[in-house]
Design an enzyme around this catalytic site. Structure first.
Site, PDB file in Angstrom:
ATOM      1  N   LYS A   1      -8.848 -50.450  20.298  1.00 21.56           N
ATOM      2  CA  LYS A   1      -8.502 -50.254  21.926  1.00 21.56           C
ATOM      3  C   LYS A   1      -8.481 -51.852  22.377  1.00 21.56           C
ATOM      4  O   LYS A   1      -9.110 -52.747  22.406  1.00 21.56           O
ATOM      5  CB  LYS A   1      -9.807 -49.652  22.516  1.00 21.56           C
ATOM      6  CG  LYS A   1      -9.777 -49.134  23.948  1.00 21.56           C
ATOM      7  CD  LYS A   1     -11.073 -48.512  24.214  1.00 21.56           C
ATOM      8  CE  LYS A   1     -11.216 -47.913  25.697  1.00 21.56           C
ATOM      9  NZ  LYS A   1     -12.287 -47.356  25.864  1.00 21.56           N
TER      10      LYS A   1
HETATM   11  O1  G3P Z   1     -13.088 -44.236  29.612  1.00 27.62           O
HETATM   12  C1  G3P Z   1     -13.187 -45.306  30.577  1.00 27.62           C
HETATM   13  C2  G3P Z   1     -14.555 -45.306  31.070  1.00 27.62           C
HETATM   14  O2  G3P Z   1     -15.582 -45.452  30.189  1.00 27.62           O
HETATM   15  C3  G3P Z   1     -14.794 -45.797  32.522  1.00 27.62           C
HETATM   16  O3  G3P Z   1     -15.518 -44.924  32.963  1.00 27.62           O
HETATM   17  O4  G3P Z   1     -16.959 -43.793  34.775  1.00 27.62           O
HETATM   18  O5  G3P Z   1     -17.252 -46.241  34.084  1.00 27.62           O
HETATM   19  O6  G3P Z   1     -15.441 -45.640  35.409  1.00 27.62           O
HETATM   20  P1  G3P Z   1     -16.347 -45.180  34.251  1.00 27.62           P
END
Ligand code: G3P
Length: 217
Positions: free
Chosen positions: A87
């Site tokens: 990633k």
């Molecule tokens: O996959 C990306 C993710 O981990 C971010 O999610 O909820 O932190 O915006 P969030």
């Protein structure tokens, strides 16, 4: 649409896997830290544990932000397990590193995608997965789902093989809308997957079936 779970929590991963609908796992440094997994060696070991729990692709993120560092860390991550996907962040050196790994046949996931232009660049660099952050766009009053539509149109126009991996998915409506718009994959917390099970008419209907069965037996 494939379902990935976005967590480093082994119990949540095992629960989604047990449901029989899990196709892979995504993680990031914040999710690792949330589980108290710190230090390079512990993080690498944790990736191996995740790979042992599931059959699909497991995204493991580089921490380096320079090309040489990303190549070194990405190769180390890829060597850990055949399920590992490297990633990489959507910055210039991340795009260059993506091209390097694509040319070597190593799977990549370009993360932190917030615009169609970034998504186009990642696809041109041969990314296996491209991750638009749906929830974070919604957080700033921008239509995250619109980015999924734009990406679907662009990738289909030119036959790009990169998979749209809708990330920062927060709830069941995000999941359903991603499926309607043709996202290839979605990744979200366990609740965004198990929440799809729920409907009050299912609960009341089942209760009635059981009640009527008991009457006749
Ligand atoms: O996959 C990306 C993710 O981990 C971010 O999610 O909820 O932190 O915006 P969030």
């Amino acid at each position: 649409m494939k379902f990935f779970i976005d967590t480093a929590n082994l119990n949540d991963i095992a629960e989604a896997e047990a449901l029989g609908v899990l196709d892979g796992v995504t993680t990031n440094p914040s999710l690792m830290a949330k589980e108290g997994i710190t230090g390079a060696e512990n993080i690498l070991n944790h990736y191996k544990k995740i790979c042992d729990l599931v059959e699909g692709d497991v995204s493991a993120e580089v921490i380096a932000t320079d090309y040489d560092g990303m190549i070194k860390q990405g190769e180390e991550l890829a060597a850990l397990h055949p399920q590992i996907v490297v990633k990489l962040p959507m910055i210039a050196d991340g795009v260059k590193a993506c091209k390097y790994f694509s040319d070597k046949g190593i799977k990549t996931n370009v993360t932190l995608i917030f615009s169609a232009g970034q998504a186009l660049l990642a696809a041109k660099a041969g990314a296996t997965y491209v991750s638009p952050f749906l929830g974070r766009l919604d957080d700033i009053s921008t239509d995250g789902l619109n980015l999924i539509s734009e990406m679907r149109l662009i990738y289909d126009n030119y036959g790009f093989t990169s998979k749209i991996l809708a990330a920062s998915v927060r709830n069941t409506m995000h999941v359903i809308n991603c499926a309607k718009l043709g996202s290839d994959v979605m990744t979200g917390p366990l609740s965004s997957i198990t929440g799809l099970l729920n409907h009050p008419l299912t609960d009341s209907g089942l209760a009635k079936f059981l009640e009527d069965y008991k009457k006749g037996n």
